[in-house]
Design an enzyme around this catalytic site. Sequence first.
Site, mmCIF file in Angstrom:
data_model
loop_
_atom_site.group_PDB
_atom_site.id
_atom_site.type_symbol
_atom_site.label_atom_id
_atom_site.label_comp_id
_atom_site.label_asym_id
_atom_site.label_seq_id
_atom_site.Cartn_x
_atom_site.Cartn_y
_atom_site.Cartn_z
ATOM 1 N N ARG A 51 0.850 -1.183 0.000
ATOM 2 C CA ARG A 51 0.000 0.000 0.000
ATOM 3 C C ARG A 51 0.889 1.236 0.000
ATOM 4 O O ARG A 51 1.909 1.286 0.692
ATOM 5 C CB ARG A 51 -0.925 0.015 1.230
ATOM 6 C CG ARG A 51 -2.110 -0.942 1.139
ATOM 7 C CD ARG A 51 -3.073 -0.498 0.040
ATOM 8 N NE ARG A 51 -4.268 -1.329 -0.029
ATOM 9 C CZ ARG A 51 -4.411 -2.363 -0.831
ATOM 10 N NH1 ARG A 51 -3.401 -2.739 -1.609
ATOM 11 N NH2 ARG A 51 -5.547 -3.044 -0.868
ATOM 12 N N GLU A 57 -2.391 8.299 -5.513
ATOM 13 C CA GLU A 57 -2.463 7.606 -6.792
ATOM 14 C C GLU A 57 -3.527 8.248 -7.685
ATOM 15 O O GLU A 57 -4.468 8.864 -7.208
ATOM 16 C CB GLU A 57 -2.775 6.129 -6.570
ATOM 17 C CG GLU A 57 -1.672 5.413 -5.785
ATOM 18 C CD GLU A 57 -1.944 3.943 -5.531
ATOM 19 O OE1 GLU A 57 -1.025 3.267 -5.047
ATOM 20 O OE2 GLU A 57 -3.061 3.473 -5.808
ATOM 21 N N HIS A 65 -0.304 0.447 -9.641
ATOM 22 C CA HIS A 65 -1.035 -0.369 -8.672
ATOM 23 C C HIS A 65 -1.678 -1.592 -9.357
ATOM 24 O O HIS A 65 -2.870 -1.855 -9.209
ATOM 25 C CB HIS A 65 -2.112 0.473 -7.973
ATOM 26 C CG HIS A 65 -2.533 -0.109 -6.650
ATOM 27 N ND1 HIS A 65 -2.956 0.666 -5.596
ATOM 28 C CD2 HIS A 65 -2.605 -1.387 -6.207
ATOM 29 C CE1 HIS A 65 -3.281 -0.104 -4.568
ATOM 30 N NE2 HIS A 65 -3.072 -1.363 -4.929
#
Length: 309
Positions: free
Chosen positions: A230, A259, A284
Amino acid sequence: MKNNILIVDDVHAIFMHQAEAKGYTCDYRPLIKPDEAMQIIGDYAGLVIRSKFRVDKAVLDAATNLQFIARAGAGMDNIDEDYAIQKGIKLINAPEGNSDAVGEHAIGLLLSLMNNLNRGDAEIRGGKWQREANRGYELKGKTVGIIGYGHMGSSFARKLSGFQVNVIAYDKYKTGFSDKYAREVSMEEIVKHSDVLSLHIPLTPETNGLVDDEYLFHFKKPIFFLNTSRGKTAKVSAVLNAIREGKILGAGLDVLEVEKFPALAEQQWFEELKQSGKVLLSPHVAGWTFDSYRKISEVMAEKLPDLKG
C-alpha cells in the site's frame, strides 16, 4: 433477503456463477455510485467490493441486514473493520487469488531495476549505446528482506527460491513461520543484512508511514527497495532522499502515497519521482492480472457463508 448480494464493482463472472450455484441471488451493479448504493444497501445480506468503494460507519449503519462483505483482493483498508465486526458482519477477502501475481510482479520490478532494463531500453531508442552506465547487479548471493510474511510475502519468497539468495522475513503479527523459502528474523536483522527490501504489509495505523527518513537511515547497506503493498506504508519523499544519498540503489513502486491523476501530478515530489532514473513505477497493478481477476472471484465465492447453515 438472506441470500441476496449487491456487487458494486467489477468482478469476474465466475463469482456470480458459483454464488448462484450456492443459492445466492446476485445484483451486479459495477457502475453504481456510492450515494445510490447507500439508498438500497439495507435490502442486501451481502456486499462485494474492490478498492473504489469505501465501507465506513455510515455505510455500515445503512446496511441494516448485511451479513457479510467480500473484498475482491487482499487489502481491507477501505473497510471500517472494527465497526463491521462489532455489528457481527463477516469479512471475506481473497489474498490467495492474487498472491502469485504480486510475487511475480515484485520479481519483475527487482530484475528490471538491478539490470537497468527500462533505462537501457529508453537510451537505445534515443540513440545512446551505454554499456558501462547500465552495468547491473546479480541476485545470486544477495540477502532479500521481506516485511510481512502473509500470502504476498511468502509468494515473493517462493518466487525467489531459484535465484540462490538468502531470504529473511519479519512479521510483527506472527511468529514461528520460518520455512524452506525464508528465515524468520527480527527487524534489526532486516536492517542490518538486507540488500533488497520488499514490503508486503497491510495498511494499518502501525504501518502508515513505516518507511520514512529515520527508518531508512538505519540500513547498513545500500538497498533495492520494492513496494507492492500500500502506498501510504512508504513516504515517497523519504525514498527519494535515500536515492539521492545512495542508500537506495533503485526503487520499484507499484503503489504511491497518492495515486491517479490529476492528484498525483500535484504532489511536490512527483516531478523528482518522474525524472529519477532509479525509480520504476507501475500503476497499482501488481496483484491485477488476467489470471488473478478470475482466481480472486473463485476464492471469494468459495468463502461465501453456507446458506444451509
